[in-house]
Design an enzyme around this catalytic site. Structure first.
Site, PDB file in Angstrom:
ATOM      1  N   LYS A  54       0.797  -1.243  -0.138  1.00  4.89           N
ATOM      2  CA  LYS A  54       0.023   0.027  -0.177  1.00  4.89           C
ATOM      3  C   LYS A  54       1.044   1.451   0.012  1.00  4.89           C
ATOM      4  CE  LYS A  54      -3.733  -2.316   2.153  1.00  4.89           C
ATOM      5  NZ  LYS A  54      -4.277  -2.894   3.472  1.00  4.89           N
ATOM      6  N   GLN A  98      -4.759  -1.698   9.907  1.00 11.20           N
ATOM      7  CA  GLN A  98      -4.545  -3.027   9.096  1.00 11.20           C
ATOM      8  C   GLN A  98      -5.119  -4.054   9.911  1.00 11.20           C
ATOM      9  OE1 GLN A  98      -3.180  -3.502   6.094  1.00 11.20           O
ATOM     10  NE2 GLN A  98      -3.930  -5.555   6.064  1.00 11.20           N
ATOM     11  N   ASP A 121     -11.344   2.571   4.064  1.00  8.59           N
ATOM     12  CA  ASP A 121     -11.640   1.308   3.981  1.00  8.59           C
ATOM     13  C   ASP A 121     -13.082   0.690   3.756  1.00  8.59           C
ATOM     14  OD1 ASP A 121     -10.067  -0.929   3.990  1.00  8.59           O
ATOM     15  OD2 ASP A 121      -9.563  -1.149   5.965  1.00  8.59           O
TER      16      ASP A 121
END
Ligand code: NAP
Length: 283
Positions: A54, A98, A121
């Site tokens: 990422k 994460q 997200d």
């Protein structure tokens, strides 16, 4: 006839190229450089790799990337405090925690302190609510990527029968809602579904997000279907494998995604796109 391969890598590359222009405009017109903060707790090797990918993707398109690496011993309170600090930081437009977190940490309260305007997200209940009521909001990156891959085939979604195997909050549920919002007739299968092959065989669009190597065989697929394989499992051979048994499926499906090179690159491209959008709207 062999299925047409949906090249997720190439589609993602095109999306990233388009984002570069949007980022340049944003900088020139508003003096804003979109910034993604990624919070990584612990030493999980797979998570470390995802975060590195990422970070690299952000740098490549011109998004400012901040990776906050915390030790495994981080407490719930410390993690919440850090995320709250990012929430109030005007230079940060997107926040990604994460997952999975180490076992002693509860992800739900952490995800709730990410403001929905920075929830790139798409996991905040506000954004989940927007998706389920057909309003605009950030959509979970993998689901959004799956939809783009289906759209790339040029095959219609409206009025078609779509089957999503898997009902996780991260992939299965948002994917089924997106397809429903695009007027597909959607069935969701899960571990308690009876006689699943009879359902998957009716699918014009079949999305598989289970996490079991070779779970969907060619004889479970309707001839000519669009097959999107979300699953990624590290096989005994050390390679990444999808949920779909590619060899048997490719002879039946009309379009199919490979693993790797299908959904994976699109998930990252959609994260970048959501971050740029956050910068454009709220920056
Ligand atoms: P998850 O949370 O473990 O969910 C798996 C789903 O599969 C559950 O809903 C489960 O049903 C269902 N399932 C399990 N066994 C089944 C069976 N025998 N028959 C039918 N359904 C069954 O996993 P996830 O986070 O959704 O991820 C799924 C896969 O996608 C994993 O391989 C993951 O690594 C991969 N993934 C890839 C990307 C990417 O960018 N390429 C992104 C995210 C995830 P129940 O709900 O009944 O337990």
């Amino acid at each position: 006839m062999a299925a047409e391969i949906i090249d997720g890598k190439a589609i993602a590359r095109e999306i990233r190229e388009g984002l570069k222009d949007r980022i340049r405009l944003l900088r020139e017109q508003k003096g804003v450089t979109p910034c993604l903060a990624v919070v990584l707790v612990g030493d999980d090797p797979a998570s470390k790799t995802y975060v590195r990918n990422k970070e690299r993707a952000c740098n490549e398109v011109g998004i400012c990337s901040r990776v906050l690496r915390l030790p495994d011993s981080t407490s719930q309170h410390e993690l919440m405090r850090l995320v709250k600090r990012l929430a109030y930081d005007p230079d940060v437009h997107g926040i990604l925690v994460q997952l999975p977190l180490p076992a002693h940490l509860d992800k739900d309260p952490v995800l709730m302190v990410v403001p929905w305007q920075k929830d790139v997200d798409g996991l905040h209940v506000h954004n989940v609510g927007c998706l389920s009521t057909g309003r605009n909001g950030f959509v979970a990156c993998t689901a959004k990527g799956v939809l783009r891959l289906i759209e790339s085939t040029g095959r219609p979604i409206e009025g078609r029968r779509a089957v999503v195997v898997g009902r996780s909050n991260l992939v299965g549920k948002p994917t089924s809602l997106l397809l429903l919002n695009h007027n597909a007739t959607v069935t969701v299968c899960h571990s308690k579904t009876a006689d699943m092959p009879s359902i998957t065989r009716q699918a014009d669009i079949l999305v598989c997000a289970v996490g079991k190597q070779g779970f969907i065989r060619g004889d479970m697929i309707k001839p000519g279907a669009v097959v999107i394989d979300v699953g990624t499992t590290r096989g005994a051979d050390g390679k990444l494998h999808g949920d779909v048994d590619f060899a048997s499926a490719a002879g039946v499906a009309g379009h199919i995604t490979p693993v790797p090179g299908g959904v994976g690159p699109m998930t990252i491209a959609m994260l970048l796109e959501n971050t740029v959008e956050a910068g454009e709207i709220y920056g």
